[in-house]
Design a protein around this motif. Sequence first.
Motif, PDB file in Angstrom:
ATOM      1  N   UNK A  22      10.838  -2.947  -5.392  1.00  0.00           N
ATOM      2  CA  UNK A  22      10.643  -3.125  -6.825  1.00  0.00           C
ATOM      3  C   UNK A  22       9.364  -2.421  -7.258  1.00  0.00           C
ATOM      4  N   UNK A  23       9.220  -2.228  -8.544  1.00  0.00           N
ATOM      5  CA  UNK A  23       8.004  -1.613  -9.078  1.00  0.00           C
ATOM      6  C   UNK A  23       6.797  -2.451  -8.673  1.00  0.00           C
ATOM      7  N   UNK A  24       5.752  -1.782  -8.197  1.00  0.00           N
ATOM      8  CA  UNK A  24       4.557  -2.478  -7.734  1.00  0.00           C
ATOM      9  C   UNK A  24       4.505  -2.687  -6.242  1.00  0.00           C
ATOM     10  N   UNK A  25       5.548  -2.191  -5.517  1.00  0.00           N
ATOM     11  CA  UNK A  25       5.561  -2.289  -4.059  1.00  0.00           C
ATOM     12  C   UNK A  25       4.881  -1.076  -3.433  1.00  0.00           C
ATOM     13  N   UNK A  26       4.404  -1.246  -2.202  1.00  0.00           N
ATOM     14  CA  UNK A  26       3.866  -0.136  -1.411  1.00  0.00           C
ATOM     15  C   UNK A  26       4.072  -0.440   0.056  1.00  0.00           C
ATOM     16  N   UNK A  27       4.425   0.599   0.824  1.00  0.00           N
ATOM     17  CA  UNK A  27       4.496   0.456   2.277  1.00  0.00           C
ATOM     18  C   UNK A  27       3.082   0.389   2.836  1.00  0.00           C
ATOM     19  N   UNK A  28       2.884  -0.427   3.837  1.00  0.00           N
ATOM     20  CA  UNK A  28       1.589  -0.536   4.500  1.00  0.00           C
ATOM     21  C   UNK A  28       1.756  -0.221   5.974  1.00  0.00           C
ATOM     22  N   UNK A  29       1.096   0.842   6.431  1.00  0.00           N
ATOM     23  CA  UNK A  29       1.081   1.192   7.855  1.00  0.00           C
ATOM     24  C   UNK A  29      -0.373   1.135   8.305  1.00  0.00           C
ATOM     25  N   UNK A  30      -1.066   2.288   8.289  1.00  0.00           N
ATOM     26  CA  UNK A  30      -2.486   2.283   8.633  1.00  0.00           C
ATOM     27  C   UNK A  30      -3.348   1.766   7.491  1.00  0.00           C
ATOM     28  N   UNK A  31      -3.005   2.188   6.276  1.00  0.00           N
ATOM     29  CA  UNK A  31      -3.726   1.721   5.098  1.00  0.00           C
ATOM     30  C   UNK A  31      -5.047   2.396   4.842  1.00  0.00           C
ATOM     31  N   UNK A  32      -5.361   3.472   5.580  1.00  0.00           N
ATOM     32  CA  UNK A  32      -6.677   4.099   5.413  1.00  0.00           C
ATOM     33  C   UNK A  32      -6.864   4.683   4.022  1.00  0.00           C
ATOM     34  N   UNK A  33      -5.792   5.182   3.418  1.00  0.00           N
ATOM     35  CA  UNK A  33      -5.910   5.633   2.026  1.00  0.00           C
ATOM     36  C   UNK A  33      -5.671   4.477   1.067  1.00  0.00           C
ATOM     37  N   UNK A  34      -4.693   3.639   1.379  1.00  0.00           N
ATOM     38  CA  UNK A  34      -4.314   2.558   0.472  1.00  0.00           C
ATOM     39  C   UNK A  34      -5.500   1.678   0.117  1.00  0.00           C
ATOM     40  N   UNK A  35      -6.348   1.391   1.113  1.00  0.00           N
ATOM     41  CA  UNK A  35      -7.485   0.506   0.883  1.00  0.00           C
ATOM     42  C   UNK A  35      -8.770   1.274   0.557  1.00  0.00           C
ATOM     43  N   UNK A  36      -8.648   2.560   0.288  1.00  0.00           N
ATOM     44  CA  UNK A  36      -9.843   3.359   0.030  1.00  0.00           C
ATOM     45  C   UNK A  36     -10.207   3.436  -1.449  1.00  0.00           C
ATOM     46  N   UNK A  37      -9.286   3.029  -2.317  1.00  0.00           N
ATOM     47  CA  UNK A  37      -9.554   3.107  -3.756  1.00  0.00           C
ATOM     48  C   UNK A  37      -8.702   2.076  -4.472  1.00  0.00           C
ATOM     49  N   UNK A  38      -9.040   1.751  -5.715  1.00  0.00           N
ATOM     50  CA  UNK A  38      -8.266   0.740  -6.448  1.00  0.00           C
ATOM     51  C   UNK A  38      -6.793   1.126  -6.562  1.00  0.00           C
ATOM     52  N   UNK A  39      -5.929   0.116  -6.462  1.00  0.00           N
ATOM     53  CA  UNK A  39      -4.478   0.308  -6.605  1.00  0.00           C
ATOM     54  C   UNK A  39      -3.975  -0.721  -7.622  1.00  0.00           C
ATOM     55  N   UNK A  40      -4.435  -0.578  -8.849  1.00  0.00           N
ATOM     56  CA  UNK A  40      -4.183  -1.605  -9.869  1.00  0.00           C
ATOM     57  C   UNK A  40      -2.706  -1.784 -10.190  1.00  0.00           C
ATOM     58  N   UNK A  41      -1.890  -0.795  -9.857  1.00  0.00           N
ATOM     59  CA  UNK A  41      -0.458  -0.884 -10.181  1.00  0.00           C
ATOM     60  C   UNK A  41       0.336  -1.651  -9.129  1.00  0.00           C
ATOM     61  N   UNK A  42      -0.281  -1.991  -8.011  1.00  0.00           N
ATOM     62  CA  UNK A  42       0.449  -2.630  -6.913  1.00  0.00           C
ATOM     63  C   UNK A  42       0.425  -4.154  -7.018  1.00  0.00           C
ATOM     64  N   UNK A  43       1.557  -4.758  -6.603  1.00  0.00           N
ATOM     65  CA  UNK A  43       1.686  -6.208  -6.602  1.00  0.00           C
ATOM     66  C   UNK A  43       2.075  -6.761  -5.230  1.00  0.00           C
ATOM     67  N   UNK A  44       2.733  -5.920  -4.414  1.00  0.00           N
ATOM     68  CA  UNK A  44       3.185  -6.392  -3.102  1.00  0.00           C
ATOM     69  C   UNK A  44       3.060  -5.273  -2.075  1.00  0.00           C
ATOM     70  N   UNK A  45       2.633  -5.654  -0.859  1.00  0.00           N
ATOM     71  CA  UNK A  45       2.602  -4.728   0.258  1.00  0.00           C
ATOM     72  C   UNK A  45       3.706  -5.108   1.240  1.00  0.00           C
ATOM     73  N   UNK A  46       4.366  -4.100   1.793  1.00  0.00           N
ATOM     74  CA  UNK A  46       5.387  -4.320   2.812  1.00  0.00           C
ATOM     75  C   UNK A  46       4.833  -3.763   4.117  1.00  0.00           C
TER      76      UNK A  46
END
Length: 277
Positions: A22-46
């Motif tokens: 759904x909108x607001x989802x993101x895949x999480x593997x290493x997360x080195x980029x995902x957690x490097x800057x704000x992700x205000x559009x995200x609601x759930x990590x898989x």
Amino acid sequence: MDLNTIHAVAHPATREQLPVWTAGDAWLAGGTWLFSEPQAHLRRLIDLTDLKWPALTVSETGLSIAATCTVAQLDALACPPEWTAAPLINQCCRAFLASFKIWKTATVGGNICMSLPAGPMISLTAALDGVCTIWQAGGGERKIAVAEFVTGDQRNVLASGDLLRQIDIPLAALKRRSAFRQISLTPVGRSAALLIGSVSSDGGMALTVTASTARPIQLVFAGIPAAKGLREAILQRIPDSLYHNDFHGKPMWRKAMTLRLAEEIRGELQALPGVLP
């Protein structure tokens, strides 16, 4: 960085348990980029770690790299002696110029899916004729060459909810003799041009251009071309508009470095024992 908009983290253990995207989802593997800057559009990590994909599988057909394989795991792979192109693995891993913390966390699939021009896992897998397996959001899967997976700066063929499962490298590519060149504006800077050339068992040469261009470009020759022929092929295949432009290098400088490094690779491959011009 804390992601304070996240309301849930899913932990699927099988493909069947993957939640509906759904909108607001993101895949999480290493997360080195995902957690490097704000992700205000995200609601759930898989979180993909509970899928427990084998990081690396060596078989009689080649090498399979899970999307969740870390850079450190790939760099530590003990390659069979007949894999002549094996040095490319370590060379491309070191093109990250990242700390050991990043190496142990960042994933091969994450680097490819980020689709940055300077992504060294793109360079490696494209040059070795890697093929991506994509789990499609609606079910089923499809395969596509890494060189075609990336379509531009931070752009690729993934549709919403698609998941990169693995990259398969054929044995024939791993047995090719190769040459590697990389250049940055600064000693520890992001790659401004990263070129890989290889020679197949029948004498054909392939040249893969990355980092200097917005997407990977591959040139294939029946044999080792003359210097003029190689230069003309690059000028014809890579328009000026395709050279990347950012503070790591201007397009015309990247073009000049591409031509220079390509000629260095051509000379190195031509000088290999048993290789005919």
